[in-house]
Design an enzyme around this catalytic site. Structure first.
Site, short mmCIF file in Angstrom:
data_model
loop_
_atom_site.label_atom_id
_atom_site.label_comp_id
_atom_site.label_asym_id
_atom_site.label_seq_id
_atom_site.Cartn_x
_atom_site.Cartn_y
_atom_site.Cartn_z
N GLU A 275 0.77 -1.23 0.00
CA GLU A 275 0.00 0.00 0.00
C GLU A 275 0.81 1.29 0.00
O GLU A 275 0.32 2.32 0.47
CB GLU A 275 -0.92 -0.01 1.22
CG GLU A 275 -0.22 0.15 2.59
CD GLU A 275 0.11 -1.16 3.30
OE1 GLU A 275 0.24 -2.20 2.61
OE2 GLU A 275 0.26 -1.15 4.53
N GLU A 309 -5.64 -2.67 -0.52
CA GLU A 309 -4.53 -1.71 -0.57
C GLU A 309 -5.06 -0.28 -0.61
O GLU A 309 -4.51 0.62 0.02
CB GLU A 309 -3.63 -1.98 -1.78
CG GLU A 309 -3.07 -3.40 -1.86
CD GLU A 309 -2.47 -3.94 -0.58
OE1 GLU A 309 -1.92 -3.14 0.21
OE2 GLU A 309 -2.55 -5.16 -0.34
N1 TRP Z 1 1.13 -4.42 3.84
C1 TRP Z 1 0.94 -5.40 2.81
C2 TRP Z 1 -0.55 -5.70 2.82
O1 TRP Z 1 -1.04 -6.47 3.58
C3 TRP Z 1 1.69 -6.66 3.06
C4 TRP Z 1 3.02 -6.78 2.39
C5 TRP Z 1 3.29 -6.62 1.09
C6 TRP Z 1 4.24 -7.20 2.96
N2 TRP Z 1 4.59 -6.91 0.83
C7 TRP Z 1 5.19 -7.25 1.97
C8 TRP Z 1 4.63 -7.53 4.23
C9 TRP Z 1 6.50 -7.67 2.20
C10 TRP Z 1 5.93 -7.92 4.48
C11 TRP Z 1 6.87 -7.98 3.47
O2 TRP Z 1 -1.30 -5.10 2.16
ZN ZN Z 2 -2.65 -5.00 4.33
#
Ligand code: TRP
Ligand code: ZN
Length: 908
Positions: A275, A309
């Site tokens: 996001e 997202e």
């Molecule tokens: N914040 C992301 C989601 O849930 C998750 C995420 C995407 C993530 N890429 C990552 C977490 C790499 C750890 C490592 O929408």
């Molecule tokens: Zn998330």
């Protein structure tokens, strides 16, 4: 001290604890980054405005950094004194000016060597970043923690022919040409953000664009960037984004706060999507979809991940996490929001229930297993070794259930008020799960949530799934019905003692003939007004509720809509389950009655020892009465096809394993297969009728209704091919092959292929070959091709060999996470009968792949490592083979801390 203890102390993994949280010693107000992008050596000039945090104790400035080459450090333009300690850049003797100082750091990194896909990496010639959770430190030295929020200005410089598109967060403020065929773009993001939300993209991309006007009159530019050949697959993602924006405005009053909102797809990505402020980066799997290459499930996943997202822009970005222990603050809440979004998009009550059932199925198979295993942790963990290991179903799905319970306790209007108060109080801040719960409770001071807040928050601090035992007692003389509940949570690692949870239970009562009864709850104040449903709130280990004016023993429908993430034990007889299966007005519990009944039958057969299921020529796991009930469901013209499909799906092998203390995966498989074949045989006429009734000739649309019809038709075809494998009938496999060849969409095509492969029919081979030929240039479709074969039944124990052969296939690539998951994870996680071999060869293969992946991509390796979490529950000979494989991985000397944490916890 002996030498041994010295060594043990030296290799003691570093544990990060929630209790050790301290505010940062410095703030970084602005960041000015300049990138000279080259795959082999990218130069990063980082100019920060830094000031001491007056609220924190005086300390040196310790900046995180990883895999960086440091070239220069300047403080206020002067050479500074610094040292490198355990990867940290430590600066002392800093200017003691309240206004702060300029800190300039020049480093280089190697994006083309970055197989971890964390930090700055190259995928198919395009630069991408992934900074959550701690990837920004692989780009430059920084206070890489979510409570340090800064305003970013980013200049990207690169060869113009190779990297015509240069993107970063926020607004494009300047662009132009440079010498030597290079060009630049300068971006400015007006919103303060933590480093984990930074992103850049540079490469040859094209965009689908859409200008929209929001309800408040603001105009926005939406863009979906993909590789040149993929533009025709972006329509659905764009529509999903537009729908997400409209939904957040209507349901929560939250508006898009940026002029420009971009989504970019990459085929090399560790997770689903990310996001980053104004510049979401997605796994291609959750962006690209057209009817020729994507299934109905893919379409609905795209919608929910795009929503997820997008919704993070408020729940995650505008208000972020104080520290990574608060991860569920953004993830649980945002999953709740994306689940609600998908339900609202689905439309009808029945379609909403289908979505709810799918979400609960995931929670109960994967999250309940996590809560019962070596990695069990609270929704707000107390410690971790590697934060990447805590992006779990507990943080995401159980976290969403905790938010959902708050929603249930304060109602839709109260929840919306609570969310508004949360934004009023905390917009622009980095906060905790406590802050969120407090805001929802404070906005609803009269609610049960406000009254029970400290107890309710045990959902954040206690790991483990509560088990609720319900007993009903009818008093004919008093004409009352009393439901008595007890609750219990088993110990989890590090938490031997548990306290009662706050559990909202939606309850209704039915007469013996299935008529809904009016509920008149007796309380201290008298009898409450009659209602068709009540939400009973448990908060003690033992509680009873009495209903007045109940003339005869009723049938209780408890935990309607799955109102709490608990295991409900109630001793309903087959008659009662049958009544609920036919008459419950709550579609979730109607489905659940069938599941409980099936579960009881399957578990009884599994426990029946010497395999009555496999030995008998016509194995009967399911009694006629149960089959009759399902027959009625299949014949009921009032029911939606998607709902019928779910009703006709037996509990999965993983779910059945979850109910057992000692697991023999082969036995579970045999019994479930026998039951499945019984359904195929006994309902053959109905399956044929269903197949005929759901032949859709209209244009393809991925909506819930038509997807449901395709799913039910596919189940019919699957069952009829399964039956044909026994009878030798050639008609249905022939029809399946025909459908496979002529299908106008990927859903029908893949379903027909699946029916042939799972029936083990000779036509499966030519169909697989043809499928590969047709889609050899479609990476996401090739993933399906690998996945289907890796999860196919283990005919004659040849499943492992097939997977090993496919590892040698020219299209296999261990470095690509999607491909690795589609072959290896599909085998270890979705094909229990092939994976759990009596000779342990499946586990040896698993260990080999964990070790191989560990050297390439620690995050992906650690995910695979979790496939043996439940090894202690395995029956022999599986158990000792599994332990040997785990010990072999543990003995490796180059284990990443990601994999080490998982394996060590499994072996504790
Ligand atoms: N914040 C992301 C989601 O849930 C998750 C995420 C995407 C993530 N890429 C990552 C977490 C790499 C750890 C490592 O929408
Ligand atoms: Zn998330």
């Amino acid at each position: 001290m002996t030498d041994n203890t010295l060594i043990a102390a030296a290799v003691e993994p570093s544990v990060v604890r929630r209790q050790d949280y301290l505010p940062p010693a410095f703030w970084i107000d602005t960041v000015d980054l300049c990138f000279d992008l080259e795959p082999a050596k990218t130069r990063v000039l980082n100019k920060m405005r830094v000031r001491r945090n007056p609220a924190a104790p005086e300390q040196p400035l310790r900046l995180h950094g990883e895999a960086l080459n440091l070239a220069r450090v300047l403080v206020n333009g002067q050479g500074a004194s610094f040292k490198l300690e355990d990867g940290l850049l430590v600066l002392s003797n800093l200017p003691d000016d309240e206004a702060g100082f300029d800190l300039e750091i020049f480093t280089t990194c190697q994006p083309d060597k970055n197989t971890l896909l964390s930090g700055l990496f190259v995928s198919q010639g395009t630069f991408f970043t992934q900074c959550e959770a701690e990837g920004f430190r692989r780009i430059t030295y920084f206070l890489d923690r979510p409570d340090v929020m800064s305003v970013y200005t980013v200049t990207l410089r690169a060869d113009k022919a190779a990297y015509p598109v240069l993107l970063s967060n926020g607004n494009l403020v300047e662009q132009g040409e440079l010498e030597g065929g290079r060009h630049y773009a300068k971006w400015h993001d007006p919103f303060r953000k933590p480093s984990y939300l930074f992103a850049l993209v540079a490469g040859q991309l094209v965009a689908r664009e859409q200008h929209i006007k929001a309800r408040n009159g603001c105009e926005h530019l939406l863009q979906v960037y993909v590789r040149p050949g993929d533009l025709e697959k972006t329509e659905h993602a764009m529509q999903s984004l537009i729908a997400s924006i409209a939904w957040d405005e209507t349901r929560f009053g939250l508006h898009l706060d940026l002029e420009r909102f971009m989504i970019v797809a990459t085929s090399d990505f560790n997770m689903g999507a990310m996001e980053n402020k104004g510049l979401n980066i997605f796994n291609t799997k959750y962006v690209l979809a057209n009817q020729a290459t994507a299934t109905d499930t893919d379409f609905s996943n795209v919608e929910s991940v795009v929503g997820h997202e997008y919704f993070h822009n408020w729940t995650g970005n505008r208000i972020t996490c104080r520290d990574w222990f608060q991860l569920s603050l953004k993830e649980g809440l945002t999953v709740f929001r994306d689940q609600e979004f998908s339900m609202d998009m689905a439309g009808s009550d029945s379609a909403r229930a289908v979505k709810r059932i799918e979400d609960v199925r995931l929670l109960r198979t994967v999250q309940f297993a996590e809560d019962a295993g070596p990695m069990a942790h609270p929704v707000r963990p107390d410690s971790y070794q590697e934060i990447n290991n805590f992006y779990t179903v507990t943080i995401y799905e159980k976290g969403a259930e905790v938010v959902r319970m708050m929603h249930t306790l304060v109602g839709e209007a109260g929840f919306r008020k609570g969310v508004s108060l949360y934004f009023e109080r905390h917009d622009g801040q980095a906060v905790t799960c406590d802050d969120f719960a407090q805001a929802i409770a404070d906005a609803n001071p009269e609610s049960e949530l406000a009254r029970l807040l400290p107890q309710f928050k045990r959902w954040y601090s206690q790991a483990g799934t509560p088990h609720v035992y319900a007993v009903g007692q009818h008093d004919a003389a008093a004409q009352t019905y009393t439901l008595t509940f007890t609750q219990k949570i088993k110990p989890t690692p590090g938490q031997p003692d548990k306290q009662p949870a706050v559990i909202p239970l939606r309850v209704a009562l039915f007469s013996a003939s299935g008529q809904p009864l009016q509920l008149q709850l007796q309380s201290a104040e008298g009898i409450e007004p009659a209602a068709s449903e009540h939400t009973l709130v448990l908060h003690d280990s033992l509680q009873a509720f009495t209903f007045a004016n109940v003339p005869e023993a009723p049938i209780p429908s408890i935990l309607r809509g799955f109102s709490a993430p608990v295991v409900l034990h109630q001793n309903l007889g087959d008659e009662a389950l049958e009544v609920l299966l036919e008459h419950d007005s709550d579609p979730f519990n109607r489905w659940e009655a069938g599941q409980q009944w099936a579960q009881r039958l399957l578990l009884a057969a599994i426990g029946a020892g010497d395999a009555s299921a496999e030995a008998a020529p016509t194995p009967t796991v399911l009694p006629e009465r149960f089959i009759d009930a399902l027959r009625q469901v299949l014949r009921d013209p009032q029911l939606d096809a998607a709902f019928q499909d779910l009703m006709l799906t037996l509990p999965s092998e993983a779910y059945l394993a979850e109910q057992l203390d000692v697991v023999d995966p082969q036995r579970i498989h045999q019994v479930r297969q026998a039951a499945q074949r019984q359904l195929a045989r006994a309902l053959a006429p109905e399956w044929q009728a269903v197949w005929e009734a759901h032949q859709d000739t209209g244009a393809y649309r991925p909506d819930a209704q038509s997807a449901g019809r395709r799913a039910l038709a596919a189940k019919a075809l699957f069952m009829l091919c399964l039956l044909a494998a026994e009878t030798g009938d050639a008609v249905w496999p022939g029809k399946a092959y025909q459908r496979f060849k002529d299908a106008g969409n990927m859903t029908d095509r893949l379903n027909a292929l699946t029916a042939l492969v799972h029936a083990g029919h000779p036509l499966a081979e030519p169909a697989l070959t043809r499928f590969h030929q047709l889609f050899k240039n479609e990476a996401l479709v090739l993933d399906k091709w690998f996945q289907l074969q890796a999860s196919a039944p283990d005919a004659g124990g040849r499943g492992l060999h097939k997977v090993q052969q496919l590892m040698q296939h020219a299209d296999f690539n261990l470095k690509n996470p999607n491909r690795a998951r589609s072959l290896i994870f599909a085998f270890t996680n979705a094909n229990p009968a092939a994976f759990h071999r009596e000779d342990g060869a499946g586990y040896q293969f698993w260990a080999d792949q964990v070790i191989a992946l560990n050297a390439i991509n620690a995050q992906v390796a650690a995910r695979l490592a979790r496939a043996l979490d439940a090894w202690r529950k395995l029956d022999e000979p599986f158990r000792h083979h599994a332990e040997a494989a785990l010990r072999r991985v543990a003995a490796q000397d180059k284990l990443s801390k990601d994999v080490r944490e998982i394996i060590e916890k499994a072996l504790v």
